[in-house]
Scaffold this motif. Structure first.
Motif, PDB file in Angstrom:
ATOM      1  N   LEU A   1      -3.086   7.886   2.442  1.00  0.00           N
ATOM      2  CA  LEU A   1      -1.895   7.076   2.712  1.00  0.00           C
ATOM      3  C   LEU A   1      -1.976   5.688   2.073  1.00  0.00           C
ATOM      4  CD1 LEU A   1      -1.570   8.035   6.483  1.00  0.00           C
ATOM      5  CD2 LEU A   1      -0.040   8.759   4.656  1.00  0.00           C
ATOM      6  N   GLY A   2      -3.147   5.387   1.502  1.00  0.00           N
ATOM      7  CA  GLY A   2      -3.298   4.110   0.793  1.00  0.00           C
ATOM      8  C   GLY A   2      -4.013   3.039   1.585  1.00  0.00           C
ATOM      9  N   TYR A   3      -4.668   3.418   2.684  1.00  0.00           N
ATOM     10  CA  TYR A   3      -5.345   2.423   3.512  1.00  0.00           C
ATOM     11  C   TYR A   3      -6.854   2.681   3.550  1.00  0.00           C
ATOM     12  CZ  TYR A   3      -0.677   1.208   5.016  1.00  0.00           C
ATOM     13  OH  TYR A   3       0.629   0.807   5.015  1.00  0.00           O
ATOM     14  N   ASP A   4      -7.594   1.633   3.897  1.00  0.00           N
ATOM     15  CA  ASP A   4      -9.057   1.763   3.963  1.00  0.00           C
ATOM     16  C   ASP A   4      -9.540   1.571   5.391  1.00  0.00           C
ATOM     17  OD1 ASP A   4      -9.322   1.971   1.149  1.00  0.00           O
ATOM     18  OD2 ASP A   4      -8.943  -0.194   1.026  1.00  0.00           O
TER      19      ASP A   4
ATOM     20  N   ARG B   1       0.838  -1.203   0.000  1.00  0.00           N
ATOM     21  CA  ARG B   1       0.000   0.000   0.000  1.00  0.00           C
ATOM     22  C   ARG B   1       0.874   1.254   0.000  1.00  0.00           C
ATOM     23  NH1 ARG B   1      -5.942  -0.577   0.958  1.00  0.00           N
ATOM     24  NH2 ARG B   1      -6.184  -2.816   1.024  1.00  0.00           N
ATOM     25  N   ARG B   2       0.548   2.191  -0.821  1.00  0.00           N
ATOM     26  CA  ARG B   2       1.251   3.482  -0.851  1.00  0.00           C
ATOM     27  C   ARG B   2       0.329   4.537  -1.487  1.00  0.00           C
ATOM     28  NH1 ARG B   2       6.463   2.355  -4.161  1.00  0.00           N
ATOM     29  NH2 ARG B   2       6.917   4.387  -3.304  1.00  0.00           N
ATOM     30  N   PRO B   3       0.634   5.789  -1.261  1.00  0.00           N
ATOM     31  CA  PRO B   3      -0.256   6.824  -1.812  1.00  0.00           C
ATOM     32  C   PRO B   3      -0.289   6.801  -3.342  1.00  0.00           C
ATOM     33  CG  PRO B   3       1.289   7.758  -0.227  1.00  0.00           C
ATOM     34  CD  PRO B   3       1.748   6.377  -0.509  1.00  0.00           C
ATOM     35  N   THR B   4      -1.465   7.062  -3.895  1.00  0.00           N
ATOM     36  CA  THR B   4      -1.596   7.205  -5.350  1.00  0.00           C
ATOM     37  C   THR B   4      -2.261   8.552  -5.612  1.00  0.00           C
ATOM     38  OG1 THR B   4      -3.792   6.228  -5.324  1.00  0.00           O
ATOM     39  CG2 THR B   4      -1.935   4.714  -5.684  1.00  0.00           C
ATOM     40  N   GLY B   5      -2.112   9.053  -6.798  1.00  0.00           N
ATOM     41  CA  GLY B   5      -2.718  10.351  -7.142  1.00  0.00           C
ATOM     42  C   GLY B   5      -4.215  10.328  -6.916  1.00  0.00           C
ATOM     43  N   ALA B   6      -4.870   9.277  -7.410  1.00  0.00           N
ATOM     44  CA  ALA B   6      -6.332   9.181  -7.281  1.00  0.00           C
ATOM     45  C   ALA B   6      -6.729   9.061  -5.815  1.00  0.00           C
ATOM     46  CB  ALA B   6      -6.831   7.971  -8.063  1.00  0.00           C
ATOM     47  N   GLY B   7      -5.944   8.288  -5.049  1.00  0.00           N
ATOM     48  CA  GLY B   7      -6.241   8.102  -3.629  1.00  0.00           C
ATOM     49  C   GLY B   7      -6.112   9.409  -2.859  1.00  0.00           C
ATOM     50  N   VAL B   8      -5.048  10.133  -3.155  1.00  0.00           N
ATOM     51  CA  VAL B   8      -4.826  11.413  -2.462  1.00  0.00           C
ATOM     52  C   VAL B   8      -5.967  12.385  -2.787  1.00  0.00           C
ATOM     53  CG1 VAL B   8      -3.316  13.441  -2.327  1.00  0.00           C
ATOM     54  CG2 VAL B   8      -2.324  11.156  -2.256  1.00  0.00           C
ATOM     55  N   ALA B   9      -6.378  12.405  -4.048  1.00  0.00           N
ATOM     56  CA  ALA B   9      -7.476  13.310  -4.441  1.00  0.00           C
ATOM     57  C   ALA B   9      -8.761  12.927  -3.710  1.00  0.00           C
ATOM     58  CB  ALA B   9      -7.683  13.244  -5.947  1.00  0.00           C
ATOM     59  N   GLN B  10      -9.048  11.638  -3.672  1.00  0.00           N
ATOM     60  CA  GLN B  10     -10.274  11.191  -3.002  1.00  0.00           C
ATOM     61  C   GLN B  10     -10.194  11.449  -1.491  1.00  0.00           C
ATOM     62  OE1 GLN B  10     -11.008   6.987  -3.224  1.00  0.00           O
ATOM     63  NE2 GLN B  10     -12.926   7.203  -2.085  1.00  0.00           N
ATOM     64  N   GLY B  11      -9.036  11.150  -0.928  1.00  0.00           N
ATOM     65  CA  GLY B  11      -8.849  11.348   0.510  1.00  0.00           C
ATOM     66  C   GLY B  11      -8.954  12.817   0.887  1.00  0.00           C
ATOM     67  N   MET B  12      -8.377  13.686   0.047  1.00  0.00           N
ATOM     68  CA  MET B  12      -8.432  15.125   0.341  1.00  0.00           C
ATOM     69  C   MET B  12      -9.870  15.636   0.293  1.00  0.00           C
ATOM     70  SD  MET B  12      -4.966  16.481  -1.487  1.00  0.00           S
ATOM     71  CE  MET B  12      -5.623  18.049  -1.959  1.00  0.00           C
TER      72      MET B  12
END
Lengths: 336, 466
Positions: free
Chosen positions: B252-255, B176-187
Motif C-alpha cells: 500500500l506504500g507504507y513502512d 504514498r501510493r502503491p508502486t509496482g516495485a512496492g507491490v512485488a516486494q510486499g507480495m
C-alpha cells in the motif's frame, strides 16, 4: 514492444513450469482420483478403475485401485470368502495397500488355510446405513461364500436414515464432489486446490447434543435398527452368508494419561441389542483398543502428519481389526 | 477478519485497487481508513466504536497538550482512559475470578466480557502518542482522519507491529501510493509470512494442542518435541503475521518496523528481547523501563525496574498467572544476565557463543511452557513429563520435524549469508525478482506450495488474543 512480449512470454512460461512442478508434487501429496457411478450399485460409487491414487495429507500411502475401482491389489480370481463393506476407514487410502484390514485379514486367513479371498469394497462416505441399503446388490454382484463384514465408526444414526436404508430410499451420493469438469478433477493440483478451497469456505456444522437420549426416542431408534438388521439378516441368509458388524470407536486421551472411548453408550447398547435380536455377530472393538493402549500406548486412529488419535484408522488400527475379525471368523468356522 | 481468509483477500484487492486509482491523497487515506474499519468490524462491528472512542481520547489529549504543553491532567486523562478500557476488557474477569477464589465466592454471576481483538495493540499505540505528545517528541496531529488511520491502519491493527506515531504520522504527510516495485516486494514478504503462519504454525498447532491438553498420555520424547514445536509455532505464527502485516503495508506504500530478527539465535535473554517482538520490547523500554528509572538509579533499582517491566510485559499478553510467571522468569533471567555480564564481560569465542545460544534457546523454550499451558497444573504436568523420563504415546509429528529442519536450514543460511559489518546475523526473507523467469518461477512455486499445504481448519493467530 517486441521485448515486452518476450517478457510476458517468459513470465507465462515460468508460471506454467511452476504449475507443472506443483502438479507433479500433488500427484504424490493429494491425488484422490475421481468417483464414478457403480453401474451395479453394489456401492453408490467406485473409484476410477486401475487409477493411481496417493495421499500424504493424512498418513502416507499410494496405491493403484483394482479393475473394479476398489482398493485391492487385484480383483480376485477365486471366490470371495469375506466381503468387506464400509466407509473411508475400510477403503483405507491412508495406509499402504498391504496394511489395510482387508489385506491383513486375507493374510491371516490364507496363513490359517482358509480358501477364498477377502474383497474390500469400502468407499469414502459410505456410512453404515448406506452400506445396509446396498447390501442386496453387493451380495448379488460379488456373491461372497462366507461372510459380509460391515464397518461402522458410529453407532448413532438418525432414525430417518435407518428407515431410508431399510426402504432403499437413500439419495445416491453425487458422482463427483466437485463442479470442475471431469478432466480437471483428475489433475492432482486442481483437485488439491479445490479441496483446500472447500475446506476454507466450509462452515462448521451445528453440533447436536447427543450426550443423553430420552428413553422413548432410544426405544424407537432400537426398533428401527432391529427392523433393518432383521431385513439384512434375511438378505444374507438368502445368499448363504453370515453378517458381521464391527464398531471401531475413537479413543480420547484423558488427563491422567489413560484413554476412554468416545462412544454414545445408550446408542451402543441399542445397536448391540438390535444385532442380538437379529442374530448378527457384533464386534465392538472398544475393549481391544483400550487394551492395546494400556499395553503399549497404541492408538488405532491418527497419523504422524495430523494429530494423535483423530481421523482415520492407522495401520495399527487396521491390524487390530484384522486380528479381531480373524478370531471371530476362525471361531465360527470351527463351530461349523 | 484474518489475513488467511477469502474475505481478507477480497478486501485487500479492493483496497489496493482504490489506492492505485484514487487521484488525491485525501481520498486514498479515507478509503484506507474505511477499509481498516471494515477489517476490524468484521469480527464485531460494535468494537469499532470502542476503537473510535480511544482514537478520539488520544487525539483530543494531543490537542490539549499542544495548547497547554506539559499539562499533567491532560496526560493523566490520556493515559488513564485507555488503561481503564484495557483493564475493563482484558483484566476484569481475571481479577473478579481471583477475588472470588480468594473469598470462596461463586463467580458464576460475574459479568463475562468479550475481549476485543487486538485491544492491547491499539491501546499501546494511543498511549505512545499521548506520552510522546506530553514529552514533545511528536508533532501534534490536527487531522482526525489521519490520526484515526494511524490507530486503525489495518495491516498492523490487531497484532502489531506496535507503531509509534512519530514513525507513522509523517508517512501520512507524504504522497504514498502503491508502486509496482512496492507491490512485488510486499507480495514476497506476505508470501513468506503466509508460509510460516498458514503452513507450518497451523499444521503444528493440532499436535501441540493435543500434547498440552493431556501431557501425561504422551512419552517424554513426544512432550519434548511438542515443547520445541510450540517454540517454533509461536515464532512462525507471530513473525509470520508480522511479515504479512509489513508486506501488506509495503504493497500500500507504507513502512512498518521490523518485529523479529532471528530471536532464537540470541546469545542471552537481553539480546532475545532485542530480536523478539521488537516493537513491544521497544515500547516497554521507552514508556515503562526508562520512566521507572531504567539503570540510572543504582543496581538494585535496575533489577527492580527490569522485574516490573517484564511482569507487566507478561501481564500485557493476558490476564493469568501463567503469563505473569512467564514474564517473571524472563525478568529474573534479564537480572541474572545483567549481573553476569557485569562480572564476566563477554569474550567472543565460537564455542562460547554456540553454548550461550543453545542455553538461551533452551531457557526460552522452557519459559514457553507456562505461556502455552495456561494453567499451573498443566504447566506442572508438562514439566513433570519432561523431566521424569517416562513412556506414553510416541508421536513423531512430521510437520514439527519438518519445521525444525526448515528453521535450522534457514538459520544456517542466515549465519553464513546475512551478516552485517559487525558480524551480527539478520534474518531477511529472500525476495524473488518478479518479471525474471526464475524469479517468477520461484514465486509461483512458493505461492502454489503455500496454497496446497496450508492448514485450512480454524486456527486464529496466537497474538490476536493479546
Amino acid at each position: 514492444m517486441h521485448s515486452r512480449w518476450i517478457r510476458i512470454l517468459k513470465v507465462l512460461g515460468a508460471v506454467f513450469l511452476a504449475l507443472a512442478v506443483l502438479d507433479l508434487f500433488c500427484a504424490w501429496y493429494y491425488n484422490p482420483t475421481s468417483y464414478l457411478r457403480d453401474p451395479d450399485r453394489a456401492t453408490d460409487l467406485i473409484r476410477q478403475p486401475e487409477a493411481f491414487t496417493s495421499r500424504a495429507t493424512e498418513g502416507f500411502a499410494s496405491m493403484r485401485m483394482d479393475a473394479q475401482g476398489y482398493n485391492n491389489a487385484a480383483v480376485p480370481d477365486e471366490d470371495i470368502f469375506v466381503l468387506m463393506m464400509g466407509s473411508s476407514h475400510t477403503e483405507a487410502l491412508n495406509v499402504p495397500q498391504d496394511q489395510n484390514a482387508s489385506a491383513q485379514l486375507q493374510a491371516l486367513l490364507s496363513e490359517a488355510g482358509y480358501p477364498g479371498a477377502v474383497y474390500n469394497i469400502g468407499i469414502s462416505s459410505h456410512t453404515f446405513a448406506r452400506n445396509a441399503a446396498n447390501l442386496p446388490r453387493a451380495l448379488d454382484k460379488f456373491q461372497p461364500t462366507g461372510y459380509v463384514v460391515v464397518e461402522t465408526a458410529d453407532v448413532l444414526m438418525f432414525t430417518a436414515a435407518v428407515h431410508a436404508a431399510r426402504d432403499d430410499g437413500m439419495e445416491l451420493l453425487p458422482e463427483t464432489d466437485s463442479p470442475l469438469p471431469a478432466w480437471l478433477t483428475n489433475r492432482p493440483l486442481a483437485a488439491t486446490l479445490y479441496r483446500q478451497w472447500g475446506n476454507l469456505t466450509s462452515e462448521e456444522e451445528e453440533q447436536i447434543d447427543t450426550s443423553y437420549i430420552p428413553p422413548d426416542i432410544l426405544h424407537r431408534y432400537q426398533q428401527a435398527l432391529t427392523e433393518l438388521f432383521l431385513q439384512m439378516r434375511t438378505e444374507a441368509d438368502a445368499a448363504g452368508v453370515e453378517l458381521i458388524f464391527y464398531y471401531h470407536p475413537h479413543l480420547a486421551l484423558t488427563g491422567d494419561g489413560g484413554a476412554e472411548t468416545m462412544t454414545q453408550r445408550q446408542c451402543l447398547g441399542a445397536f448391540s441389542a438390535a444385532c442380538q435380536e437379529a442374530g448378527i455377530t457384533f464386534l465392538d472393538l472398544s475393549d481391544i483398543f483400550l487394551q492395546a493402549y494400556e499395553a503399549g500406548f497404541t492408538l488405532p486412529h491418527g497419523f504422524v502428519n495430523t494429530s494423535p488419535g483423530t481421523g482415520h484408522l492407522n495401520a495399527d488400527g487396521h491390524a487390530m481389526i484384522a486380528r479381531a475379525l480373524f478370531k471371530t471368523i476362525a471361531e465360527k468356522e470351527a463351530a461349523k | 477478519m484474518s489475513f488467511v481468509s477469502v474475505a481478507f483477500f477480497v478486501l485487500f484487492a479492493l483496497t489496493l485497487t482504490t489506492q492505485w486509482l484514487l487521484p488525491s491523497r485525501r481520498l486514498r487515506q479515507l478509503a484506507l481508513l474505511a477499509a481498516s474499519y471494515v477489517f476490524y468490524g468484521w469480527w464485531d462491528w460494535r468494537f469499532c466504536f470502542l476503537m473510535l472512542f480511544l482514537t478520539a481520547v488520544a487525539f483530543f489529549t494531543g490537542l490539549r497538550l499542544e495548547k497547554k504543553p506539559g499539562s499533567r491532567p491532560a496526560l493523566a486523562l490520556g493515559v488513564t482512559v485507555p488503561l481503564a478500557v484495557l483493564f475493563f476488557f482484558k483484566y476484569m474477569g481475571f481479577f473478579v475470578d481471583s477475588f472470588c477464589a480468594l473469598f470462596g465466592l461463586n463467580p458464576a454471576g460475574a459479568l463475562r466480557i468479550l475481549l476485543p481483538v487486538g485491544i492491547s495493540f491499539y491501546t499501546f499505540q494511543s498511549l505512545s502518542y499521548t506520552i510522546d505528545a506530553y514529552r514533545g517528541k511528536v508533532a501534534i496531529s490536527h487531522d482526525f482522519c489521519k490520526f484515526a488511520l494511524y490507530i486503525a491502519f489495518f495491516p498492523q491493527l490487531v497484532a502489531g507491529p506496535i507503531v509509534k506515531a512519530a514513525d507513522f504520522l509523517p508517512q501520512l504527510e507524504e504522497d504514498r501510493r502503491p508502486t509496482g516495485a512496492g507491490v512485488a516486494q510486499g507480495m514476497n514478504l506476505f508470501l513468506w509470512g503466509m508460509l510460516k503462519k498458514a503452513v507450518f504454525a497451523d499444521q503444528i498447532s493440532p499436535f501441540v494442542d493435543s500434547v498440552f491438553a493431556t501431557p501425561a498420555a504422551f512419552s517424554s520424547g513426544t512432550v519434548a518435541l511438542a515443547v520445541l514445536a510450540y517454540a517454533i509455532q509461536i515464532y512462525f505464527d507471530f513473525s509470520g503475521y508480522s511479515d504479512m502485516a509489513i508486506g501488506c503495508a509495503i504493497c500500500l506504500g507504507y513502512d512498518l518496523m521490523k518485529n523479529f530478527d532471528l530471536p532464537y539465535l540470541s546469545r542471552n535473554v537481553s539480546e532475545f528481547w532485542k530480536r523478539w517482538h521488537i516493537s513491544l520490547s521497544t515500547w516497554l523500554m521507552e514508556y515503562l523501563y526508562i520512566p521507572l528509572g531504567g539503570n540510572r538509579k543504582g543496581r538494585a533499582r535496575t533489577y527492580l525496574n527490569l522485574m516490573i517491566t517484564m511482569l507487566l510485559g507478561g501481564l500485557w499478553h493476558g490476564a493469568g498467572i501463567n503469563f505473569i510467571l512467564w514474564g517473571g522468569f524472563h525478568g529474573l533471567a534479564l537480572c541474572a544476565h545483567k549481573a553476569w555480564a557485569r562480572k564476566f564481560p563477554a569474550k567472543p569465542c565460537f564455542f562460547r557463543t554456540a553454548a550461550a545460544t543453545l542455553c538461551t534457546f533452551v531457557f526460552v523454550c522452557l519459559c514457553w511452557i507456562p505461556f502455552r499451558a495456561q494453567t499451573f497444573s498443566q504447566t506442572r504436568a508438562v514439566l513433570q513429563k519432561l523431566f521424569c523420563w517416562s513412556g506414553g504415546v510416541v508421536f513423531p509429528h512430521t510437520w514439527s520435524i519438518a519445521a525444525i529442519v526448515l528453521l535450522v536450514l534457514a538459520t544456517l543460511y542466515c549465519v553464513f549469508r546475512n551478516r552485517d559489518a559487525q558480524g551480527r546475523v539478520h534474518g531477511d526473507a529472500p525476495v524473488f525478482r518478479l518479471g525474471s523467469f526464475w524469479g517468477t518461477f520461484a514465486f509461483a512455486l512458493l505461492a502454489g506450495f503455500v496454497l496446497v499445504l496450508m492448514y485450512t481448519g480454524d486456527n486464529p493467530f496466537i497474538y490476536f488474543q493479546f
